[in-house]
Design an enzyme around this catalytic site. Structure first.
Site, PDB file in Angstrom:
ATOM      1  N   SER A 587       0.840  -1.190   0.000  1.00 49.17           N
ATOM      2  CA  SER A 587       0.000   0.000   0.000  1.00 49.17           C
ATOM      3  C   SER A 587       0.879   1.246   0.000  1.00 49.17           C
ATOM      4  O   SER A 587       1.664   1.437  -0.925  1.00 49.17           O
ATOM      5  CB  SER A 587      -0.968  -0.040   1.189  1.00 49.17           C
ATOM      6  OG  SER A 587      -1.980   0.933   1.053  1.00 49.17           O
ATOM      7  N   ASP A 662      -9.233  -4.667  -6.223  1.00 49.07           N
ATOM      8  CA  ASP A 662      -8.835  -3.628  -5.276  1.00 49.07           C
ATOM      9  C   ASP A 662      -9.618  -2.340  -5.533  1.00 49.07           C
ATOM     10  O   ASP A 662      -9.446  -1.692  -6.568  1.00 49.07           O
ATOM     11  CB  ASP A 662      -7.334  -3.363  -5.413  1.00 49.07           C
ATOM     12  CG  ASP A 662      -6.784  -2.513  -4.281  1.00 49.07           C
ATOM     13  OD1 ASP A 662      -7.569  -1.823  -3.602  1.00 49.07           O
ATOM     14  OD2 ASP A 662      -5.552  -2.544  -4.057  1.00 49.07           O
ATOM     15  N   HIS A 694      -7.815  -4.953  -1.547  1.00 44.60           N
ATOM     16  CA  HIS A 694      -6.539  -4.290  -1.289  1.00 44.60           C
ATOM     17  C   HIS A 694      -5.571  -5.175  -0.513  1.00 44.60           C
ATOM     18  O   HIS A 694      -4.363  -5.021  -0.632  1.00 44.60           O
ATOM     19  CB  HIS A 694      -6.786  -2.981  -0.536  1.00 44.60           C
ATOM     20  CG  HIS A 694      -5.564  -2.117  -0.428  1.00 44.60           C
ATOM     21  ND1 HIS A 694      -4.791  -1.794  -1.517  1.00 44.60           N
ATOM     22  CD2 HIS A 694      -4.965  -1.531   0.645  1.00 44.60           C
ATOM     23  CE1 HIS A 694      -3.785  -1.027  -1.132  1.00 44.60           C
ATOM     24  NE2 HIS A 694      -3.865  -0.862   0.168  1.00 44.60           N
TER      25      HIS A 694
END
Length: 717
Positions: A587, A662, A694
């Site tokens: 991320s 995602d 995600h």
């Protein structure tokens, strides 16, 4: 560069278990870490409402028994068995159960059970059962019940409110574009839901979000044949954002009004709170630029704006995260959380908006408010006052503005406070102590041990990490955690894997079991002969406003600078092979990883970036514009963080990983980087996870980490 090494004398930095003859498997590291290899616990431990008794679920084979105890009695006793529960159900004419359900003993005088899809209240004094929410209603969306017995829920995009007699449809125009009673602003600003019952439970405030002006974004459903497109609304930085209003439904009169929150439509309505008498609703209204917040008061009957209590401005950004908290014993005063002095602290106000006093102060953060004691004189809160890597419970006398620490030991404490405020359940761990659970008296400070967990890794060939600090270029301490290779030989040089995140609202290193990591992969890699290094850089959480805001308008720059400090530290270690180092992040950490590889080529031989932002123009309005402003306001900052333009700098191996569903960091980010790499003749590796968003969760998480491990094995060893 001179480095500062802080070693905590409280810690035995390297923990060796007794007979260490097993090696962790990937299954152990990623899945069993949360089950069979997790530290022993007292399952679902909680206080019984209105008492000093604790209760927890104890399993014996397939049977679960709720046990209870208190501070005075040494012996625990059975509170509820499945046989006893079935006897009570049978006597009430209800279906008996094959397994013990989850029970909440701390929600009120009644025990709350989930039985066959229903929410049921059991009154232990009367021996009676009452259905609070039937199975059909419980299966709806965003279900929330009030203390008066009304239940709000979503059905076919519209808001309904039901009681025992009937259900009323509150809204009529709900759709994928007009969203009701749901979390808004993409869950930023502490928002986690869309309905807010008043104190009486008879009036409901709810969000209405018009996102018709936000562009559709395609997410492909690969489970269908042929695959089909599922559009989501995704407001990208600098583009149109949704419009939010707040409705108020009176369940008694059946009327609806909307608060007159005014223009501009693109603003953030956050931290909704009711006045104790239910006459007013308070909202922290934040401008789209996120540098000006107004705490506004509205009349709950007419929807009219009443007044602004106070405002907060910041040259970078203001981020309200917690609603106002009215004093339990004085409805004319409330507590507000703010980091206006550089650290998140508690401030006492009156309802006219006058600041009465700052209740907490210092170079540390208040992290959580637990609530008042029975009289309302004292407030319990959790903070980092001892250290950024520990968590402790404090009690604050509101009138005197003086606090007292209740938990002890250099540890991370997770606590529950009884209804009266007289007793605390203290669940804590350190790198050497997997878990200790204490029952403590607030007044005397006396405690008794309810659980001392054994080391679940006692038979494994592993050891704990070393936690220390190094100094950043600007002199700030940066917390680090280092796992030495198992079987470490001072005469050898070892490859290195570095893991980081570096973004807001995250902290990787804590003085708790496994250094705060949720799995044992770091230990697994140490077994494979790697040095594993983890660092919390500038931009990460719980270190004060200046530490986080240092990345403003140029995300990645301070993180890369800190990583170079970490690299210098590693290179100075005689057992580190600086030519065989790998970098890994997910991320924001994935963005930082690619950013570093392209701006500091050649430092790391291989890197893995999971779910990374590659171009901040492609990320959402709320988060991106807080830290970067808009692309129109900060073109240089956005250009510097468009990593597709720098892929030609890559030296070494790079693996990109992305969940194909995602909705947070869109897959277009990594696809655009691959396209740029192809255009420039640069080789990168790419792995997708169909069906995952995600994060890659469940059994596939072991597959993900095997993929990461194999990549480092191939390129570093």
């Amino acid at each position: 560069m001179k480095k500062f090494l802080l070693v905590f004398p409280f810690l035995s930095l390297f923990f060796y278990a007794g007979a260490q003859n097993k090696n962790l498997t990937m299954q152990d590291a990623m899945l069993n870490a949360r089950t069979t290899l997790a530290p022993e616990n007292l399952s679902q431990i909680q206080f019984v409402y209105g008492t000093e008794q604790y209760v927890y679920a104890k399993r014996s084979g397939n049977d679960v028994t709720w046990l209870t105890g208190d501070f005075k009695n040494k012996e625990e006793k059975n509170l509820l068995t499945l046989v006893e529960l079935n006897q009570k159900l049978k006597a009430a004419g209800r279906t008996e159960l094959k397994a013990m359900p989850v029970v909440q003993f701390n929600q009120g005088a009644d025990w709350i059970l989930n039985i066959q899809g229903e929410k049921v209240a059991y009154n232990p004094a009367k021996g009676s059962f009452t259905t609070l929410i039937d199975a059909a209603t419980a299966a709806k969306g965003n279900v929330e019940q009030s203390k008066a017995g009304y239940t709000a829920y979503l059905d076919h995009f519209n808001l309904f409110v039901a009681n025992v007699a009937d259900a009323k449809q509150v809204t009529q125009d709900g759709s994928s574009d007009i969203v009701y009673a749901s979390s808004v602003h993409r869950d930023e600003f502490g928002i986690a839901k869309g309905t807010f019952w008043s104190n009486s439970g008879k009036v409901l405030a709810f969000y209405r979000m018009d996102q018709s002006m936000v562009a559709d974004y395609p997410i492909i459903d690969w489970t269908s044949i042929p695959a089909k497109n599922v559009n989501i609304k995704y407001p990208m930085a600098g583009q149109k954002s949704h419009h939010v209003t707040v409705g108020v439904y009176n369940a008694v009169t059946g009327t609806v009004v909307y608060l007159k929150t005014g223009e501009p439509a693109e603003q953030y309505l956050t931290n909704i709170a009711w006045s104790p008498d239910d006459k007013y609703i308070y909202i922290a209204v934040l401008n789209r630029g996120q540098n000006h917040m107004k705490l506004d008061q509205y009349d709950a009957v007419s929807g009219n704006f009443v007044k602004t209590l106070f405002e907060e401005k910041d040259e970078k950004y203001v981020e309200p995260l917690v609603p106002m908290l009215f004093l339990k014993n004085d409805p004319s005063k409330f507590i507000w959380q703010s980091n206006r002095d550089g650290w998140n602290h508690l401030y006492l106000y009156d309802v006219k908006g006058k600041l009465l006093k700052q209740l907490t102060k210092g170079a540390w953060e208040v992290l959580e408010v637990k609530g008042f004691d029975q009289k309302g004189d004292n407030l319990f809160y959790v903070s980092t006052e001892e250290s950024p890597i520990t968590r402790n419970l404090y009690v604050l006398n509101v009138k005197a503005a003086k606090s007292r620490r209740l938990t002890s030991g250099f540890a991370v404490h997770t606590t529950q406070v009884s209804t009266s405020g007289q007793t605390v359940i203290d669940n804590y761990s350190t790198p050497e102590d997997p878990r200790t659970i204490l029952l403590s008296e607030v007044a005397s400070g006396h405690s008794k041990t309810l659980l001392q967990a054994k080391n679940p890794l006692a038979d494994y060939n592993t050891k704990a990490s070393e936690i220390f600090t190094i100094k950043s270029a600007g002199g700030d301490p940066l917390y680090c955690s280092l796992y030495k290779p198992v079987g470490y030989d001072a005469g050898k040089k070892y490859p290195v894997v570095v893991y980081w995140y570096g973004g807001s609202h995250a902290q990787l290193i804590l003085n708790s079991w496994n250094a705060g990591a949720g799995d044992y992969w770091f230990r697994y890699m140490a077994e494979q002969g790697y040095v594993v290094f983890v660092m919390d850089t500038h931009g990460s959480d719980n270190r004060g406003k200046a530490f986080e805001q240092s990345m403003f308008r140029r995300v990645g720059d301070v993180q890369m600078q800190d990583m170079m400090t970490g690299v210098d530290y590693l290179k100075a270690l005689p057992y580190v092979d600086a030519d065989r180092m790998g970098l890994f992040g997910w991320s924001f950490g994935g963005f930082n990883t690619v950013d570093f590889m392209l701006n500091h080529p050649g430092v790391f031989k291989a890197a893995v970036a999971g779910g990374p932002v590659i171009n901040w123009n492609l990320y959402e309005v709320m988060y991106t514009e807080r830290y970067m402003d808009t692309p129109q306001e900060n073109p240089e900052g956005f250009a510097a963080t468009d990593l597709t333009q720098k892929i030609g700098n890559l030296k070494g191996k790079l693996l990109l990983i992305h969940g194909m569903q995602d909705p947070v960091v869109l897959q277009q980010n990594t696809v655009s980087l691959v396209k740029s790499a192809v255009d420039k003749g640069v080789q990168v590796d790419y792995m997708i996870y169909p069906g995952h968003e995600h994060n890659v969760l469940g059994k596939d998480r072991a597959h993900l980490y095997q993929k990461v491990t194999d990549y480092f094995m191939q390129n570093l060893k």
